[in-house]
Design a protein around this motif. Sequence first.
Motif, PDB file in Angstrom:
ATOM      1  N   MET A  70       0.844  -1.172   0.000  1.00 60.50           N
ATOM      2  CA  MET A  70       0.000   0.000   0.000  1.00 60.50           C
ATOM      3  C   MET A  70       0.892   1.239   0.000  1.00 60.50           C
ATOM      4  O   MET A  70       1.863   1.329   0.733  1.00 60.50           O
ATOM      5  CB  MET A  70      -0.866  -0.055   1.249  1.00 60.50           C
ATOM      6  CG  MET A  70      -1.862   1.003   1.262  1.00 60.50           C
ATOM      7  SD  MET A  70      -3.117   0.494   2.424  1.00 60.50           S
ATOM      8  CE  MET A  70      -3.437   1.955   3.183  1.00 60.50           C
ATOM      9  N   HIS A  71       0.469   2.205  -0.818  1.00 62.41           N
ATOM     10  CA  HIS A  71       1.247   3.423  -0.968  1.00 62.41           C
ATOM     11  C   HIS A  71       0.519   4.553  -0.238  1.00 62.41           C
ATOM     12  O   HIS A  71      -0.537   4.987  -0.664  1.00 62.41           O
ATOM     13  CB  HIS A  71       1.363   3.712  -2.464  1.00 62.41           C
ATOM     14  CG  HIS A  71       2.461   4.650  -2.802  1.00 62.41           C
ATOM     15  ND1 HIS A  71       3.742   4.488  -2.365  1.00 62.41           N
ATOM     16  CD2 HIS A  71       2.478   5.767  -3.560  1.00 62.41           C
ATOM     17  CE1 HIS A  71       4.483   5.457  -2.825  1.00 62.41           C
ATOM     18  NE2 HIS A  71       3.721   6.242  -3.575  1.00 62.41           N
ATOM     19  N   ARG A  72       1.096   5.051   0.855  1.00 63.79           N
ATOM     20  CA  ARG A  72       0.435   6.086   1.662  1.00 63.79           C
ATOM     21  C   ARG A  72       0.808   7.489   1.161  1.00 63.79           C
ATOM     22  O   ARG A  72       1.944   7.728   0.784  1.00 63.79           O
ATOM     23  CB  ARG A  72       0.861   5.970   3.116  1.00 63.79           C
ATOM     24  CG  ARG A  72       0.293   4.755   3.742  1.00 63.79           C
ATOM     25  CD  ARG A  72       0.539   4.829   5.199  1.00 63.79           C
ATOM     26  NE  ARG A  72      -0.282   3.840   5.863  1.00 63.79           N
ATOM     27  CZ  ARG A  72      -0.217   3.577   7.117  1.00 63.79           C
ATOM     28  NH1 ARG A  72       0.642   4.215   7.881  1.00 63.79           N
ATOM     29  NH2 ARG A  72      -0.977   2.677   7.652  1.00 63.79           N
ATOM     30  N   LEU A  73      -0.171   8.402   1.239  1.00 65.89           N
ATOM     31  CA  LEU A  73       0.056   9.782   0.807  1.00 65.89           C
ATOM     32  C   LEU A  73       0.817  10.578   1.861  1.00 65.89           C
ATOM     33  O   LEU A  73       1.743  11.311   1.546  1.00 65.89           O
ATOM     34  CB  LEU A  73      -1.294  10.452   0.496  1.00 65.89           C
ATOM     35  CG  LEU A  73      -1.224  11.909   0.073  1.00 65.89           C
ATOM     36  CD1 LEU A  73      -0.498  12.042  -1.252  1.00 65.89           C
ATOM     37  CD2 LEU A  73      -2.610  12.487  -0.029  1.00 65.89           C
ATOM     38  N   THR A 120       3.203  10.173   4.577  1.00 73.84           N
ATOM     39  CA  THR A 120       4.177   9.385   5.325  1.00 73.84           C
ATOM     40  C   THR A 120       4.765  10.258   6.412  1.00 73.84           C
ATOM     41  O   THR A 120       4.542  11.467   6.462  1.00 73.84           O
ATOM     42  CB  THR A 120       5.295   8.891   4.389  1.00 73.84           C
ATOM     43  OG1 THR A 120       5.970  10.018   3.861  1.00 73.84           O
ATOM     44  CG2 THR A 120       4.750   8.020   3.275  1.00 73.84           C
ATOM     45  N   ARG A 144       6.892  13.087   4.943  1.00 69.45           N
ATOM     46  CA  ARG A 144       6.094  14.165   4.371  1.00 69.45           C
ATOM     47  C   ARG A 144       5.419  14.997   5.465  1.00 69.45           C
ATOM     48  O   ARG A 144       5.323  16.213   5.343  1.00 69.45           O
ATOM     49  CB  ARG A 144       5.039  13.592   3.432  1.00 69.45           C
ATOM     50  CG  ARG A 144       5.610  13.137   2.121  1.00 69.45           C
ATOM     51  CD  ARG A 144       4.528  12.664   1.200  1.00 69.45           C
ATOM     52  NE  ARG A 144       5.094  12.115  -0.014  1.00 69.45           N
ATOM     53  CZ  ARG A 144       4.432  11.377  -0.853  1.00 69.45           C
ATOM     54  NH1 ARG A 144       3.175  11.074  -0.623  1.00 69.45           N
ATOM     55  NH2 ARG A 144       5.027  10.922  -1.936  1.00 69.45           N
TER      56      ARG A 144
END
Length: 110
Positions: free
Chosen positions: A1-4, A6, A9
């Motif tokens: 899963m790619h989180r917006l 992090t 960030r």
Amino acid sequence: MHRLLTMKRLSVLFLATFAVLVGGVFAYQSLVVAPGERCEADGGWWDPERGICGTPISIAEITGRPNGQSRAEASDAKNRELIELEDRLDAARAARDAEVERQREALAGR
């Protein structure tokens, strides 16, 4: 899963927001608060609505009467001065009229 959002960030976003807010505080201090403090330190009156540093003026400079003299005292002094001027004018007018009358009598006596 790619989180917006992090952790990296979020920390960059937090630091950027913090930097902008600190810059805003410094800008507010230097552009809004500091001129008023400088004006008041120099003995002026600061008008925050217009951003103008005013110079206080003594009532004596406006009215021409010395400090410590009330309005009634100044008025009485001015009235006495006017009465003296009127008396001098009346005396000069009487002297002129007497001289005219003397000259008329001298001309009529010829």
